[in-house]
Design a protein around this motif. Structure first.
Motif, PDB file in Angstrom:
ATOM      1  N   LEU A  50      -2.607 152.611   3.411  1.00 55.76           N
ATOM      2  CA  LEU A  50      -3.994 152.717   2.570  1.00 55.76           C
ATOM      3  C   LEU A  50      -4.521 153.437   1.571  1.00 55.76           C
ATOM      4  N   ARG A  51      -3.608 154.233   1.067  1.00 52.24           N
ATOM      5  CA  ARG A  51      -3.971 155.326   0.014  1.00 52.24           C
ATOM      6  C   ARG A  51      -4.797 154.688  -0.929  1.00 52.24           C
ATOM      7  N   GLU A  52      -4.739 153.262  -1.278  1.00 52.95           N
ATOM      8  CA  GLU A  52      -5.403 152.869  -2.585  1.00 52.95           C
ATOM      9  C   GLU A  52      -6.913 153.075  -2.158  1.00 52.95           C
ATOM     10  N   TYR A  53      -7.343 153.164  -0.854  1.00 56.41           N
ATOM     11  CA  TYR A  53      -8.579 153.003  -0.472  1.00 56.41           C
ATOM     12  C   TYR A  53      -9.361 154.452  -0.613  1.00 56.41           C
ATOM     13  N   GLN A 139      -7.800 154.872  13.197  1.00 54.25           N
ATOM     14  CA  GLN A 139      -6.457 154.356  14.060  1.00 54.25           C
ATOM     15  C   GLN A 139      -7.142 154.013  15.395  1.00 54.25           C
ATOM     16  N   PRO A 140      -7.784 154.825  16.307  1.00 54.60           N
ATOM     17  CA  PRO A 140      -8.169 154.350  17.427  1.00 54.60           C
ATOM     18  C   PRO A 140      -9.128 153.309  17.327  1.00 54.60           C
ATOM     19  N   LEU A 141      -9.996 153.277  16.626  1.00 54.67           N
ATOM     20  CA  LEU A 141     -10.971 152.164  16.109  1.00 54.67           C
ATOM     21  C   LEU A 141     -10.125 150.788  16.280  1.00 54.67           C
ATOM     22  N   LEU A 142      -9.286 150.685  15.382  1.00 51.95           N
ATOM     23  CA  LEU A 142      -8.433 149.619  15.337  1.00 51.95           C
ATOM     24  C   LEU A 142      -7.724 149.159  16.454  1.00 51.95           C
ATOM     25  N   LEU A 143      -7.318 150.022  17.457  1.00 55.25           N
ATOM     26  CA  LEU A 143      -6.590 149.760  18.549  1.00 55.25           C
ATOM     27  C   LEU A 143      -7.807 149.422  19.419  1.00 55.25           C
ATOM     28  N   ASN A 144      -8.894 150.066  19.631  1.00 53.13           N
ATOM     29  CA  ASN A 144     -10.012 149.314  20.488  1.00 53.13           C
ATOM     30  C   ASN A 144     -10.619 148.179  20.080  1.00 53.13           C
ATOM     31  N   ASP A 174     -15.252 154.960   1.085  1.00 50.33           N
ATOM     32  CA  ASP A 174     -16.307 154.123   1.059  1.00 50.33           C
ATOM     33  C   ASP A 174     -15.746 152.498   1.498  1.00 50.33           C
ATOM     34  N   ALA A 175     -14.505 152.284   0.947  1.00 47.85           N
ATOM     35  CA  ALA A 175     -14.159 150.904   1.147  1.00 47.85           C
ATOM     36  C   ALA A 175     -13.625 150.870   2.644  1.00 47.85           C
ATOM     37  N   LEU A 176     -13.005 151.883   3.117  1.00 42.43           N
ATOM     38  CA  LEU A 176     -12.746 151.381   4.764  1.00 42.43           C
ATOM     39  C   LEU A 176     -13.882 151.759   5.789  1.00 42.43           C
ATOM     40  N   PHE A 177     -14.803 152.489   5.402  1.00 49.43           N
ATOM     41  CA  PHE A 177     -16.168 152.781   6.078  1.00 49.43           C
ATOM     42  C   PHE A 177     -16.764 151.141   5.987  1.00 49.43           C
ATOM     43  N   GLN A 178     -16.636 150.406   4.952  1.00 47.59           N
ATOM     44  CA  GLN A 178     -17.500 149.196   5.243  1.00 47.59           C
ATOM     45  C   GLN A 178     -16.836 148.234   6.226  1.00 47.59           C
ATOM     46  N   MET A 179     -15.449 148.309   6.115  1.00 42.90           N
ATOM     47  CA  MET A 179     -14.643 147.557   7.182  1.00 42.90           C
ATOM     48  C   MET A 179     -14.867 148.117   8.542  1.00 42.90           C
ATOM     49  N   ILE A 183     -16.605 146.108  11.994  1.00 39.72           N
ATOM     50  CA  ILE A 183     -15.852 146.165  13.353  1.00 39.72           C
ATOM     51  C   ILE A 183     -17.006 146.474  14.214  1.00 39.72           C
ATOM     52  N   ILE A 184     -17.601 147.709  14.008  1.00 36.50           N
ATOM     53  CA  ILE A 184     -18.624 148.048  14.933  1.00 36.50           C
ATOM     54  C   ILE A 184     -19.703 146.965  15.166  1.00 36.50           C
ATOM     55  N   GLN A 185     -20.410 146.659  13.954  1.00 36.45           N
ATOM     56  CA  GLN A 185     -21.232 145.452  14.212  1.00 36.45           C
ATOM     57  C   GLN A 185     -20.785 144.336  15.203  1.00 36.45           C
ATOM     58  N   LYS A 186     -19.629 143.943  15.055  1.00 34.59           N
ATOM     59  CA  LYS A 186     -18.831 142.946  15.765  1.00 34.59           C
ATOM     60  C   LYS A 186     -18.817 143.248  16.967  1.00 34.59           C
ATOM     61  N   HIS A 187     -18.540 144.362  17.433  1.00 32.50           N
ATOM     62  CA  HIS A 187     -18.450 144.924  18.934  1.00 32.50           C
ATOM     63  C   HIS A 187     -20.011 144.958  19.540  1.00 32.50           C
ATOM     64  N   MET A 188     -21.123 145.263  18.515  1.00 35.13           N
ATOM     65  CA  MET A 188     -22.187 145.458  19.282  1.00 35.13           C
ATOM     66  C   MET A 188     -22.774 143.980  19.448  1.00 35.13           C
ATOM     67  N   ARG A 189     -22.683 143.111  18.532  1.00 32.22           N
ATOM     68  CA  ARG A 189     -22.912 141.602  18.999  1.00 32.22           C
ATOM     69  C   ARG A 189     -22.273 141.146  20.244  1.00 32.22           C
ATOM     70  N   GLU A 190     -20.853 141.299  20.373  1.00 27.04           N
ATOM     71  CA  GLU A 190     -20.240 140.904  21.455  1.00 27.04           C
ATOM     72  C   GLU A 190     -20.654 141.787  22.721  1.00 27.04           C
ATOM     73  N   GLY A 191     -21.360 142.873  22.698  1.00 26.67           N
ATOM     74  CA  GLY A 191     -21.640 143.591  23.924  1.00 26.67           C
ATOM     75  C   GLY A 191     -20.816 144.690  24.423  1.00 26.67           C
ATOM     76  N   ASN A 192     -19.900 144.809  23.558  1.00 24.23           N
ATOM     77  CA  ASN A 192     -18.765 145.928  23.978  1.00 24.23           C
ATOM     78  C   ASN A 192     -19.233 147.223  23.709  1.00 24.23           C
ATOM     79  N   LEU A 193     -20.289 147.352  22.741  1.00 23.73           N
ATOM     80  CA  LEU A 193     -20.744 148.870  22.549  1.00 23.73           C
ATOM     81  C   LEU A 193     -22.614 148.581  22.774  1.00 23.73           C
ATOM     82  N   LYS A 194     -23.124 149.423  23.556  1.00 26.37           N
ATOM     83  CA  LYS A 194     -24.351 149.434  23.923  1.00 26.37           C
ATOM     84  C   LYS A 194     -25.219 149.707  22.741  1.00 26.37           C
TER      85      LYS A 194
END
Length: 194
Positions: A50-53, A139-144, A174-179, A183-194
């Motif tokens: 991912l070094r290009e990011y 790394q842990p965010l992707l696994l989670n 910045d590019a990886l933060f957008q991704m 992911i965080i927004q998706k888990h908020m919608r799904e109810g996995n994050l309060k």
């Protein structure tokens, strides 16, 4: 055997213990909890791929080495879960003592080199350290994410806690933060994050 080689080999055998330090994050696909050595290896490979990011040009070998050595101190200090507020209060002191003991096993020049690299990672001021921190958080965010947010649900982690930790990624990519945000927004919608 000469003293230098003996010290290097003693350190090499000692750091094998990193494989016995288990983290709160589970392997992808709902596997067992990962250990620190697996986390470090995964981060180093990610950094290379991912070094290009990275926001800035980085010495990727330096980033990868930071990824590989940053948690060796946990052999002595133990793993501190990212959202454990009590454990975080003593983490620096525990890790500083462990750093002196473990890197002190090496010949002086190598011990100083790894100590400086560990400190650079912790201070998070260089482009390399900032990008290594992105890997440490991503790394842990992707696994989670691969586990349907299971570790967040298990520990009752809130979205603002994840954002507080992940906001540091902006300094490295910045590019990886957008991704990460997606992911965080998706888990908020799904109810996995309060």
């Amino acid at each position: 055997m000469d003293e230098r080689l003996r010290r290097q080999l003693d350190f090499i055998v000692e750091i094998d213990k990193e494989k016995n330090i288990f983290r709160q994050t589970h392997l992808s696909g709902h596997g067992r909890r990962e250990n620190d050595a697996e986390h470090a290896w995964h981060m180093a490979v990610m950094a290379y791929l991912l070094r290009e990011y990275a926001n800035n040009s980085v010495d990727i070998a330096r980033v990868m080495l930071m990824c590989l050595i940053h948690d060796i101190v946990e052999i002595e200090a133990g793993d501190t879960y990212a959202y454990d507020q009590e454990g975080l209060k003593t983490q620096k002191a525990r890790e500083d003592a462990a750093k002196e003991k473990l890197y002190g096993m090496l010949p002086r020049d190598q011990g100083q080199e790894l100590t400086a690299l560990f400190d650079e990672f912790e201070e998070n001021q260089t482009a390399e350290a900032r990008f290594a921190h992105v890997m440490d958080n991503l790394q842990p965010l992707l696994l989670n994410d691969s586990n349907g947010g299971g570790d967040w649900k298990e520990h009752g982690v809130r979205a603002e806690q994840v954002y507080e930790r992940q906001n540091r990624a902006r300094g490295g990519s910045d590019a990886l933060f957008q991704m990460i945000d997606e992911i965080i927004q998706k888990h908020m919608r799904e109810g996995n994050l309060k």
